[in-house]
Design a protein around this motif. Structure first.
Motif, PDB file in Angstrom:
ATOM      1  N   UNK A   1       1.123  -0.772   0.055  1.00 58.86           N
ATOM      2  CA  UNK A   1      -0.021   0.460   0.191  1.00 58.86           C
ATOM      3  C   UNK A   1       0.861   1.287   0.422  1.00 58.86           C
ATOM      4  N   UNK A   2       0.815   1.990  -0.723  1.00 61.41           N
ATOM      5  CA  UNK A   2       1.887   3.090  -1.594  1.00 61.41           C
ATOM      6  C   UNK A   2       0.886   4.420   0.184  1.00 61.41           C
ATOM      7  N   UNK A   3      -0.596   4.228  -0.092  1.00 59.27           N
ATOM      8  CA  UNK A   3      -1.096   6.502   0.564  1.00 59.27           C
ATOM      9  C   UNK A   3      -0.115   6.040   1.891  1.00 59.27           C
ATOM     10  N   UNK A   4      -0.223   5.193   2.387  1.00 56.15           N
ATOM     11  CA  UNK A   4       0.226   5.496   4.266  1.00 56.15           C
ATOM     12  C   UNK A   4       1.894   5.803   4.298  1.00 56.15           C
ATOM     13  N   UNK A   5       2.736   5.433   2.789  1.00 59.14           N
ATOM     14  CA  UNK A   5       4.086   6.108   2.858  1.00 59.14           C
ATOM     15  C   UNK A   5       4.371   7.957   3.346  1.00 59.14           C
ATOM     16  N   UNK A   6       3.093   7.909   2.818  1.00 55.11           N
ATOM     17  CA  UNK A   6       3.896   9.522   3.649  1.00 55.11           C
ATOM     18  C   UNK A   6       2.839  10.431   5.262  1.00 55.11           C
ATOM     19  N   UNK A   7       2.017   9.369   5.208  1.00 53.08           N
ATOM     20  CA  UNK A   7       1.804   9.941   6.198  1.00 53.08           C
ATOM     21  C   UNK A   7       1.720   8.314   7.584  1.00 53.08           C
ATOM     22  N   UNK A   8       1.207   8.109   7.874  1.00 51.25           N
ATOM     23  CA  UNK A   8       1.270   7.376   9.166  1.00 51.25           C
ATOM     24  C   UNK A   8       2.846   5.915   8.913  1.00 51.25           C
ATOM     25  N   UNK A   9       3.197   5.929   7.786  1.00 57.23           N
ATOM     26  CA  UNK A   9       4.379   5.106   7.946  1.00 57.23           C
ATOM     27  C   UNK A   9       5.520   5.798   7.775  1.00 57.23           C
ATOM     28  N   UNK A  10       5.427   7.015   7.286  1.00 60.33           N
ATOM     29  CA  UNK A  10       6.607   8.210   7.480  1.00 60.33           C
ATOM     30  C   UNK A  10       6.782   8.799   9.134  1.00 60.33           C
ATOM     31  N   UNK A  11       5.129   8.504   9.737  1.00 60.04           N
ATOM     32  CA  UNK A  11       5.348   8.524  11.145  1.00 60.04           C
ATOM     33  C   UNK A  11       5.719   7.940  11.935  1.00 60.04           C
ATOM     34  N   UNK A  12       5.913   6.899  11.529  1.00 55.72           N
ATOM     35  CA  UNK A  12       6.333   5.760  12.859  1.00 55.72           C
ATOM     36  C   UNK A  12       4.711   5.576  12.977  1.00 55.72           C
ATOM     37  N   UNK A  13       3.987   5.365  12.935  1.00 56.05           N
ATOM     38  CA  UNK A  13       2.872   5.054  13.389  1.00 56.05           C
ATOM     39  C   UNK A  13       2.109   3.525  13.341  1.00 56.05           C
ATOM     40  N   UNK A  14       2.868   2.384  11.487  1.00 54.38           N
ATOM     41  CA  UNK A  14       2.847   1.186  11.277  1.00 54.38           C
ATOM     42  C   UNK A  14       4.139   0.373  11.102  1.00 54.38           C
ATOM     43  N   UNK A  15       4.227  -0.300  10.848  1.00 47.78           N
ATOM     44  CA  UNK A  15       5.767  -0.875  11.044  1.00 47.78           C
ATOM     45  C   UNK A  15       5.646  -1.304   8.357  1.00 47.78           C
ATOM     46  N   UNK A  16       6.243  -1.395   9.156  1.00 48.48           N
ATOM     47  CA  UNK A  16       7.141  -1.295   7.411  1.00 48.48           C
ATOM     48  C   UNK A  16       5.123  -3.068   6.736  1.00 48.48           C
ATOM     49  N   UNK A  17       5.808  -3.723   7.930  1.00 49.88           N
ATOM     50  CA  UNK A  17       4.970  -5.516   7.129  1.00 49.88           C
ATOM     51  C   UNK A  17       3.763  -5.312   7.277  1.00 49.88           C
ATOM     52  N   UNK A  18       2.935  -4.423   8.349  1.00 45.26           N
ATOM     53  CA  UNK A  18       1.391  -3.917   7.409  1.00 45.26           C
ATOM     54  C   UNK A  18       1.210  -2.899   6.133  1.00 45.26           C
ATOM     55  N   UNK A  19       2.412  -2.610   5.636  1.00 48.14           N
ATOM     56  CA  UNK A  19       2.087  -2.365   4.321  1.00 48.14           C
ATOM     57  C   UNK A  19       1.967  -3.241   2.972  1.00 48.14           C
ATOM     58  N   UNK A  20       2.301  -4.486   3.517  1.00 47.99           N
ATOM     59  CA  UNK A  20       2.143  -5.552   2.810  1.00 47.99           C
ATOM     60  C   UNK A  20       0.521  -5.877   1.880  1.00 47.99           C
ATOM     61  N   UNK A  21       0.237  -6.094   0.648  1.00 46.14           N
ATOM     62  CA  UNK A  21      -0.946  -5.994  -0.104  1.00 46.14           C
ATOM     63  C   UNK A  21      -1.283  -7.411   0.635  1.00 46.14           C
ATOM     64  N   UNK A  22      -0.439  -8.802   0.487  1.00 46.89           N
ATOM     65  CA  UNK A  22      -0.352 -10.224   0.564  1.00 46.89           C
ATOM     66  C   UNK A  22       1.193 -10.141   0.419  1.00 46.89           C
ATOM     67  N   UNK A  23       0.934 -11.612   0.839  1.00 49.37           N
ATOM     68  CA  UNK A  23       2.063 -12.332   1.294  1.00 49.37           C
ATOM     69  C   UNK A  23       3.281 -12.958   0.317  1.00 49.37           C
ATOM     70  N   UNK A  24       4.074 -13.850  -0.383  1.00 51.07           N
ATOM     71  CA  UNK A  24       4.189 -14.131  -1.557  1.00 51.07           C
ATOM     72  C   UNK A  24       3.081 -15.960  -1.441  1.00 51.07           C
ATOM     73  N   UNK A  25       2.944 -16.778   0.125  1.00 54.72           N
ATOM     74  CA  UNK A  25       1.948 -17.502   0.183  1.00 54.72           C
ATOM     75  C   UNK A  25       0.508 -16.734  -0.580  1.00 54.72           C
ATOM     76  N   UNK A  26       0.579 -16.235   0.176  1.00 54.45           N
ATOM     77  CA  UNK A  26      -1.129 -16.035  -0.766  1.00 54.45           C
ATOM     78  C   UNK A  26      -1.200 -15.708  -1.773  1.00 54.45           C
ATOM     79  N   UNK A  27      -0.010 -15.390  -3.021  1.00 58.94           N
ATOM     80  CA  UNK A  27      -0.088 -15.100  -4.117  1.00 58.94           C
ATOM     81  C   UNK A  27       0.304 -16.507  -5.040  1.00 58.94           C
ATOM     82  N   UNK A  28       0.727 -17.293  -3.972  1.00 60.94           N
ATOM     83  CA  UNK A  28       1.162 -18.781  -4.175  1.00 60.94           C
ATOM     84  C   UNK A  28       0.244 -19.381  -4.870  1.00 60.94           C
TER      85      UNK A  28
END
Length: 394
Positions: free
Chosen positions: A44-71
């Motif tokens: 997810x890109x929208x949080x990059x300028x907001x909650x992620x940049x503010x340190x309110x969420x971790x990078x892992x929380x940005x992932x849309x799908x795990x590799x397993x889910x896609x597989x």
């Protein structure tokens, strides 16, 4: 085109992922390869300028799908895979590593890239734009240095990205100057009343706001680091970090080189079809033909999702036109702005609610026709506006 055996999607962002998953959702049983130029999977890109940049969420929380889910869905994700060319005759996508992939149907979801200012110092260390996770990480590191050394930062551009980054920086108590070339903030999308409201909001939070700003150069120290912004009037604004947020340009280079119709983006119809019957496109890289005969460029999550669904349907030989009213949002401080529709051409505005309360909406009209509604902390009004605009076919 009969149902293809192999679909290749160039671009593993919101639009690319949506296309792949929509294909599976529609029962497509062939091979799907999702190519991403970045080293990570869809995020997810929208949080990059907001909650992620503010340190309110971790990078892992940005992932849309795990590799397993896609597989599990049978979607072959290839990261760090840069497409460099399309051979339309042989239906091949050529890759930077020397490889190539054949396709029966190709979907281009190549996104957009930030515009940069062509002025002296543009390549200085610390002059950054925000589009990707890598960009955000570089900005976060530089922000931390500014906070530690009590150095100010300058944001060039009073649009959504610039103002969101400025709000995040103020949360970190970094001194911020926003430079906007136009006479008001967000002038292309907001009514004058709301532009002034946002200007007051940022000033109240301590942002030094300069409108009608003219920049001459980015000043660079002997170490190659940016150290300030030189204005045309001779003013020098000290800066340990400069964020350039002056818009984006569609990544349509692959399409142009392949001979597809492009005009400030890959030209598509309402069903995401390009000028080639085997190639489709979705998301920020497109310019969509409208029923009025104009081209519409949108950069939004909604556009990426809906065009991805349309592209998947078109690949399956089905019609799923996307013509709903667009909507956008922006979070700055504790304010949520939601926009429904497009305000271009508005000649009068109507405010509902009391701006001083912090919850109100502005309606844009051209004559008696409702074009768009901007809502500040007013989710109910926003939802009603979207329904009304869709009903009116805006």
């Amino acid at each position: 085109m009969t149902s293809p055996d192999k679909v290749v999607i160039v671009g593993a962002g919101q639009a690319g992922l949506q296309t792949a998953e929509a294909l599976r959702g529609m029962g497509y049983a062939g091979a799907i390869t999702l190519l991403g130029a970045e080293r990570c999977g869809p995020y997810h890109r929208p949080p990059l300028s907001k909650s992620w940049l503010a340190g309110e969420i971790a990078a892992e929380q940005l992932a849309m799908r795990s590799p397993d889910a896609l597989e599990r869905k049978g979607i072959a994700l290839r990261t760090d895979a840069q497409a460099i060319g399309i051979d339309i005759g042989k239906r091949l996508v050529r890759l930077a590593d020397g490889g190539a992939l054949s396709y029966d149907a190709l979907v281009l979801a190549t996104g957009a890239s930030p515009r940069m200012l062509d002025i002296p110092g543009r390549d200085a260390t610390g002059v950054l734009a925000l589009r990707s996770m890598e960009d955000a990480q570089a900005i976060a590191q530089r922000m931390a240095l500014c906070a530690e050394s009590n150095r100010p930062m300058v944001v060039v551009g009073g649009g959504f990205i610039g103002l969101e980054v400025a709000a995040t920086a103020r949360k970190k108590r970094i001194a911020v100057t926003v430079l906007e070339a136009a006479p008001r903030l967000l002038g292309r999308v907001l009514a004058p009343t709301l532009s002034e409201w946002y200007a007051q909001l940022h000033r109240w939070h301590g942002v030094n706001l300069v409108l009608n700003a003219r920049i001459a150069a980015f000043e660079t120290g002997a170490d190659g680091q940016v150290c300030g912004v030189q204005m045309n009037d001779g003013t020098l604004l000290p800066a340990g970090l400069v964020i350039v947020g002056v818009g984006v340009q569609a990544n349509d280079g692959l399409a142009r080189a392949a001979g597809l119709a492009c005009d400030r983006g890959i030209v598509v119809d309402a069903c995401a079809r390009t000028s080639n019957p085997y190639i489709f496109a979705a998301g920020d890289c497109t310019a969509r033909s409208t029923s009025e005969g104009t081209l519409l460029r949108l950069e939004s999550v909604q556009n990426a999702v809906e065009q991805g669904k349309s592209a998947a349907a078109a690949v399956m030989g089905q019609e799923r036109p996307f013509a709903a009213a667009p909507w956008f949002w922006s979070d700055q401080y504790d304010i949520k702005l939601q926009i429904a529709g497009l305000s271009t051409g508005a000649d009068r505005w109507e405010t509902r609610g009391e701006p001083d309360s912090g919850s109100f909406s502005v309606y844009h009209y051209c004559g008696d026709r409702l074009l768009a509604v901007d809502s500040i902390n007013d989710a109910r009004e926003h939802l009603q506006a979207r329904k009304r605009l869709d009903g009116e076919g805006t």
